[in-house]
Every structure is written in C-alpha cells, then in structure tokens.
Design a protein around this motif. Structure first.
Motif, PDB file in Angstrom:
ATOM      1  N   GLY A  39      45.426  75.819  42.680  1.00 53.17           N
ATOM      2  CA  GLY A  39      44.827  75.168  41.519  1.00 53.17           C
ATOM      3  C   GLY A  39      45.867  74.845  40.463  1.00 53.17           C
ATOM      4  O   GLY A  39      45.872  73.746  39.888  1.00 53.17           O
ATOM      5  N   MET A  40      46.770  75.791  40.195  1.00 55.69           N
ATOM      6  CA  MET A  40      47.822  75.546  39.209  1.00 55.69           C
ATOM      7  C   MET A  40      48.736  74.405  39.643  1.00 55.69           C
ATOM      8  O   MET A  40      49.149  73.578  38.814  1.00 55.69           O
ATOM      9  CB  MET A  40      48.630  76.826  38.983  1.00 55.69           C
ATOM     10  N   LEU A  41      49.071  74.359  40.932  1.00 59.64           N
ATOM     11  CA  LEU A  41      49.989  73.330  41.410  1.00 59.64           C
ATOM     12  C   LEU A  41      49.327  71.959  41.488  1.00 59.64           C
ATOM     13  O   LEU A  41      49.936  70.941  41.126  1.00 59.64           O
ATOM     14  CB  LEU A  41      50.540  73.726  42.781  1.00 59.64           C
ATOM     15  N   VAL A  42      48.073  71.907  41.962  1.00 55.78           N
ATOM     16  CA  VAL A  42      47.359  70.630  42.045  1.00 55.78           C
ATOM     17  C   VAL A  42      47.248  69.981  40.665  1.00 55.78           C
ATOM     18  O   VAL A  42      47.379  68.758  40.521  1.00 55.78           O
ATOM     19  CB  VAL A  42      45.966  70.839  42.672  1.00 55.78           C
ATOM     20  N   HIS A  43      47.028  70.803  39.649  1.00 56.74           N
ATOM     21  CA  HIS A  43      46.861  70.267  38.297  1.00 56.74           C
ATOM     22  C   HIS A  43      48.150  70.330  37.469  1.00 56.74           C
ATOM     23  O   HIS A  43      48.115  70.040  36.262  1.00 56.74           O
ATOM     24  CB  HIS A  43      45.738  71.016  37.579  1.00 56.74           C
ATOM     25  N   TYR A  62      48.105  79.202  23.556  1.00 56.72           N
ATOM     26  CA  TYR A  62      46.651  79.118  23.664  1.00 56.72           C
ATOM     27  C   TYR A  62      46.260  77.928  24.537  1.00 56.72           C
ATOM     28  O   TYR A  62      45.370  78.034  25.392  1.00 56.72           O
ATOM     29  CB  TYR A  62      46.018  78.991  22.281  1.00 56.72           C
ATOM     30  N   LEU A  63      46.933  76.798  24.341  1.00 57.16           N
ATOM     31  CA  LEU A  63      46.647  75.632  25.173  1.00 57.16           C
ATOM     32  C   LEU A  63      47.072  75.879  26.622  1.00 57.16           C
ATOM     33  O   LEU A  63      46.359  75.508  27.557  1.00 57.16           O
ATOM     34  CB  LEU A  63      47.364  74.397  24.629  1.00 57.16           C
ATOM     35  N   SER A  64      48.241  76.482  26.823  1.00 53.06           N
ATOM     36  CA  SER A  64      48.666  76.754  28.202  1.00 53.06           C
ATOM     37  C   SER A  64      47.667  77.673  28.886  1.00 53.06           C
ATOM     38  O   SER A  64      47.337  77.493  30.063  1.00 53.06           O
ATOM     39  CB  SER A  64      50.072  77.353  28.238  1.00 53.06           C
ATOM     40  N   MET A  65      47.109  78.632  28.157  1.00 54.66           N
ATOM     41  CA  MET A  65      46.113  79.542  28.720  1.00 54.66           C
ATOM     42  C   MET A  65      44.850  78.783  29.130  1.00 54.66           C
ATOM     43  O   MET A  65      44.294  79.003  30.215  1.00 54.66           O
ATOM     44  CB  MET A  65      45.791  80.613  27.685  1.00 54.66           C
ATOM     45  N   VAL A  66      44.382  77.875  28.268  1.00 53.37           N
ATOM     46  CA  VAL A  66      43.177  77.099  28.588  1.00 53.37           C
ATOM     47  C   VAL A  66      43.380  76.288  29.859  1.00 53.37           C
ATOM     48  O   VAL A  66      42.521  76.281  30.762  1.00 53.37           O
ATOM     49  CB  VAL A  66      42.798  76.182  27.409  1.00 53.37           C
ATOM     50  N   TYR A  67      44.512  75.599  29.957  1.00 53.30           N
ATOM     51  CA  TYR A  67      44.737  74.737  31.113  1.00 53.30           C
ATOM     52  C   TYR A  67      45.011  75.547  32.381  1.00 53.30           C
ATOM     53  O   TYR A  67      44.645  75.126  33.486  1.00 53.30           O
ATOM     54  CB  TYR A  67      45.851  73.739  30.813  1.00 53.30           C
ATOM     55  N   LEU A  68      45.613  76.718  32.250  1.00 55.15           N
ATOM     56  CA  LEU A  68      45.779  77.582  33.414  1.00 55.15           C
ATOM     57  C   LEU A  68      44.443  78.141  33.880  1.00 55.15           C
ATOM     58  O   LEU A  68      44.165  78.190  35.085  1.00 55.15           O
ATOM     59  CB  LEU A  68      46.752  78.721  33.094  1.00 55.15           C
ATOM     60  N   LEU A  69      43.599  78.565  32.950  1.00 56.53           N
ATOM     61  CA  LEU A  69      42.274  79.055  33.327  1.00 56.53           C
ATOM     62  C   LEU A  69      41.484  77.973  34.063  1.00 56.53           C
ATOM     63  O   LEU A  69      40.868  78.239  35.107  1.00 56.53           O
ATOM     64  CB  LEU A  69      41.503  79.497  32.085  1.00 56.53           C
ATOM     65  N   ALA A  70      41.496  76.755  33.518  1.00 58.15           N
ATOM     66  CA  ALA A  70      40.766  75.659  34.158  1.00 58.15           C
ATOM     67  C   ALA A  70      41.321  75.376  35.554  1.00 58.15           C
ATOM     68  O   ALA A  70      40.560  75.185  36.513  1.00 58.15           O
ATOM     69  CB  ALA A  70      40.846  74.405  33.287  1.00 58.15           C
ATOM     70  N   SER A  71      42.642  75.359  35.687  1.00 58.57           N
ATOM     71  CA  SER A  71      43.272  75.066  36.977  1.00 58.57           C
ATOM     72  C   SER A  71      42.991  76.159  37.992  1.00 58.57           C
ATOM     73  O   SER A  71      42.682  75.886  39.161  1.00 58.57           O
ATOM     74  CB  SER A  71      44.780  74.889  36.782  1.00 58.57           C
ATOM     75  N   ILE A  72      43.105  77.402  37.576  1.00 60.40           N
ATOM     76  CA  ILE A  72      42.846  78.528  38.469  1.00 60.40           C
ATOM     77  C   ILE A  72      41.396  78.523  38.927  1.00 60.40           C
ATOM     78  O   ILE A  72      41.102  78.722  40.115  1.00 60.40           O
ATOM     79  CB  ILE A  72      43.196  79.858  37.766  1.00 60.40           C
ATOM     80  N   GLU A  73      40.480  78.281  37.993  1.00 60.91           N
ATOM     81  CA  GLU A  73      39.064  78.266  38.370  1.00 60.91           C
ATOM     82  C   GLU A  73      38.769  77.171  39.383  1.00 60.91           C
ATOM     83  O   GLU A  73      37.988  77.368  40.325  1.00 60.91           O
ATOM     84  CB  GLU A  73      38.196  78.090  37.122  1.00 60.91           C
TER      85      GLU A  73
END
Length: 474
Positions: A318-322, A382-393
């Motif tokens: 998920g992290m790599l795809v996004h 905070y932004l990196s956390m949001v985008y990592l959470l979204a990508s991981i999910e």
C-alpha cells in the motif's frame, strides 16, 4: 472477519469526513477542558513560576504558530480558546499574485482550544510554558460552527488514527530519524578525499555542546532519547524511542523547537533543509513503522531470520503503490527532490522494498520494523502520518502485493517515483484514492501552496543557469 472483508476502498475518507463534520466537537472539548480536575492539573503544571504560556498550532507546512498569554488567564483560555486568522494554518503564505492562500484578509478566524495533556514548562526558561491547541470553526458560525478545521493537520492525524484503529484493530507506531545540519563556528570538518566523516568520535566531540543540550532539553520535555550519531558535514541525527504515531509526530515538532533554541544559545544555525549540499548526504526523516494489535507487533512473528509477515507485506505494498501520490507530502519542497538526483547518497529513487537494503523505499532493517525512507527533514509529520495510514489501509483492504525484495513487482510493477516537485504535484492529483481519502479542502489548499512554490522556482533564475549560459555564445 478479515481486514480485507471489513475495510473497503474509500472508507478511510468517508469516516474522516464524517468526524470532521461533527458540530458538537468544540462543546465536548470545552466541557472536558473546564472540568475542575483538569483545571487543577493545569494549574499544578504551571505552579508559581510560570508567567507566560504559548498557545500553539502546527501549520500545513509543519511550522508552528502561536500566541503568548499571561499564565493567569489559563482558565479562560481552557474554556474559550484563542483566536487566529485562519490563514495562519496555511503558513500565512501569499501566491505570486499576492493573494493569501486559504482566505483573504476578510477570512474568518478560527478558535484554538488548548489540549491540557500537552501543557509543558520549557526547560530553557521555567517562566514560559507551551500547549498544543486544536483548531475549530467558531461556534457562532452558521452551518459549520464547532467543527474541527480540516486544515488542522495535527487534529486530522489524530482523528484519522482513531478511525484506522476502529476499522482495522491495528495501531500505527512510529519512530523517526530526524537528520539535520548544524553550521557555525566550530562545526567545520576536514576529511581525506572520498572519505566520509560519519561516525567518527572526533566529530561527535565537536558536536558535544550541541547534543548534550538538545538531549537534556528533550528529556525534560518527555522525549526518551536513545541514541545519536554524526553522519556528514555538520549533520547530526538524534533519536528518541518509538510510540504511537500521533505522539511521535508531536515529539518531532518539539524536537525542532529544541534544536532552534539550542542554536540560538550556542550561536549556531540549525537547518532542516532536505538537501543543503551537493555531494553530501541529504537530511532525511525516515519513518520506522510497526502495526500493533494489543501488545503484539503484527509486522513480525517470531522468526529469527530477517522477514516480514503477510500483513506487513500488504501494508508495504500500500505504501509503495501510493508512493508517487504521497511524494508531495514526503518530499514537500523544491529542494526535496535534489536528494534523489545526487547518486550514491543513500536516498531511494525506486518504489521497492528490501531486507536491510538502504537503497529501497521501504527497508526492513530489523524484524518488526518497516523503515519508510522517502520522507525528508522538512516533512509535516502529521500529514505524512495521514497519508501513510490511508496507504496502509488500502494495502490491507485490497491485499496488495509488493513483489519480491529489491524488485518493483506485483502491484508495484511499473510505478515510478516523481523526480521534481512538479512531477509530484501531478502524481498527487492522479492518485484518486488518496484524493478521496483526505478532505477536499485540505488537498485543494495544499495543491495551491505547492503549485505556487513550483511556479516561483520555475520563474527564478539560479546561479547554475548564470554560470552555464552567461558566456555560452557565440
């Protein structure tokens, strides 16, 4: 029920938008703040020595804005909060046309309500304390009053994490590696041609006044400092122990404040510029990530050899795809992309994962830890956390395939990382999932800020151009 059955694409964004539409959020926060026990705890923190309090809110750009208030007004501030012009959240940045991003001079204010658990006394001046605030639309505004501001990235990260935990049963924990450059008297180093100054004890000794003071202040503010090293000319990395990702993000903001204060005290400069010098390592901010269910780290399963679990592989995918779409957050400046062009300096340039491979975008450096190597020192955590959470999910929900180590295979095949801020802007716009996962107000403002920054750079004549072209003809 499996995570894949329980989590659907787009749910991240739907859940987040619903939370941000809650008009009772301000009143609940105020009620908690004015509880007599809460007020008493805050007064105990201030004691008799504190005279002033900074009421702080992190901005979209990762800066911190604040107002200072005499400590005697604490109880009133807990109940009412403090007002800022809403463009404070967008760094008070104007476009090249002179228009304030996020609202003109006529734009409404927002109200920042203190979060009492973050109230701390500054160790370098015990007459001053500071507290983080959450930004709200003023309660009196028709239709939107009482809502959390979508541009408050700190609040956004906290709300997003709670939703992620509720849907997946997993908590994201992180530890950061904030590299930075110190400059000034006594910071100069000399080495043989082709030799790095990294790790040399003499260079640590050169930096002793810096790291001693930074670590002491950091400990006083609750950071469990664990290790540090000298990496390149003037480059120091000091680490603290990992924790919940939202707590860790707060600690990075605190760490940056500490470093700037130490620089003032020692007559130095402390910079988080991602790539200050060609031929030297850039300043990264690697995010070491793990996923926890209760007391169990699901990234590892007890095997001795270096490995990741199937769930971790999906999260990595998920992290790599996004990663192209999220690059605008992980590398948020024009200068960020110079890290990738300067070859041989340990900056990843392909969306791969690897087992202890420093050239990979995600490195498994030890069992139980996914080192995301794309973020740099200027990142808004905070932004990196949001985008990592979204990508991981998304990786977990769709059971994405990251391919084999060191090869961009599976669902990652054919993906290319942006190499300039301009390319990152286009990749950001093109990632429909991420654009839907984060409130439109935030993505719109963020794109406006970054597009203006890219336009300013493209319209600026650099010294390199002058050197190349001034005498090129006839």
């Amino acid at each position: 029920m499996t995570i894949a059955e329980d989590v659907t694409a787009g749910r991240f964004g739907e859940d987040l938008r619903a939370a941000l539409a809650d008009r009772d959020a301000f009143d609940r926060h105020r009620s908690s703040n004015t509880d007599p026990a809460t007020v008493a705890r805050c007064q105990d923190v201030l004691g008799s020595a504190v005279e002033f309090v900074y009421y702080m809110v992190p901005t979209i750009g990762g800066r911190t804005v604040a107002k200072v208030v005499p400590a005697g007004h604490l109880e009133r501030m807990l109940a009412k909060g403090i007002c800022f012009h809403r463009t404070a959240l967008t760094d008070l940045q104007s476009t090249r046309d002179g228009d304030l991003v996020g609202g003109g001079i006529e734009a409404r204010e927002f109200w920042g309500l203190p979060q009492p658990e973050t109230l701390q006394v500054l160790p370098w001046d015990p007459t001053v304390a500071r507290v983080f605030c959450r930004a709200y639309e003023p309660p009196h505004l028709t239709g939107v009053g009482g809502r959390i501001m979508a541009l408050d990235t700190r609040a956004l990260a906290q709300v997003a994490h709670e939703g992620f935990i509720a849907r997946t049963g997993l908590e994201l924990r992180s530890g950061l590696e904030p590299e930075m450059t110190w400059a000034g008297p006594g910071m100069e180093v000399q080495t043989k041609d082709g030799q790095s100054p990294a790790y040399q004890v003499e260079n640590l000794e050169r930096m002793r006044p810096v790291f001693q003071r930074v670590i002491r202040y950091a400990r006083a503010l609750g950071l469990d400092m664990i290790q540090g090293d000298y990496e390149d000319d003037g480059q120091l990395e000091l680490n603290w122990d990992f924790d919940r990702a939202d707590t860790t993000a707060d600690r990075l903001i605190t760490y940056r404040q500490i470093c700037k204060q130490v620089a003032r005290e020692l007559g130095l400069q402390a910079s988080f510029m991602p790539k200050p010098t060609n031929g030297k390592m850039g300043n990264g901010c690697h995010h070491n990530l793990s996923l926890w269910r209760g007391g169990q780290n699901v990234v590892e399963d007890g095997r001795v050899e270096l490995h990741v679990t199937e769930q971790a592989r999906q999260a990595i995918a998920g992290m790599l795809v996004h990663s192209p779409g999220a690059a605008l957050v992980m590398g948020s400046t024009v200068n960020s992309y110079k890290r990738y062009w300067d070859v041989g300096q340990f900056a990843p340039d392909e969306p791969t994962w690897g087992l202890d491979n420093r050239g990979a975008a995600v490195r498994i450096s030890s069992n139980g830890r996914m080192e995301h190597r794309l973020p740099d020192a200027a990142v808004n955590p905070y932004l990196s956390m949001v985008y990592l959470l979204a990508s991981i999910e998304d990786g977990l929900a769709r059971e994405l395939d990251a391919g084999e180590p060191d090869v961009a295979g599976g669902d990652v095949a054919g993906i290319r990382l942006p190499r300039t801020l301009g390319e990152a802007i286009e990749a950001f716009r093109a990632d429909a999932y991420l654009m839907d996962a984060v409130p439109a107000e935030l993505t719109s403002v963020y794109l406006e800020l970054k597009s203006d920054e890219w336009a300013r750079f493209c319209g600026t004549i650099t010294q390199w151009e002058f050197d190349q072209y001034w005498e090129m003809l006839p």
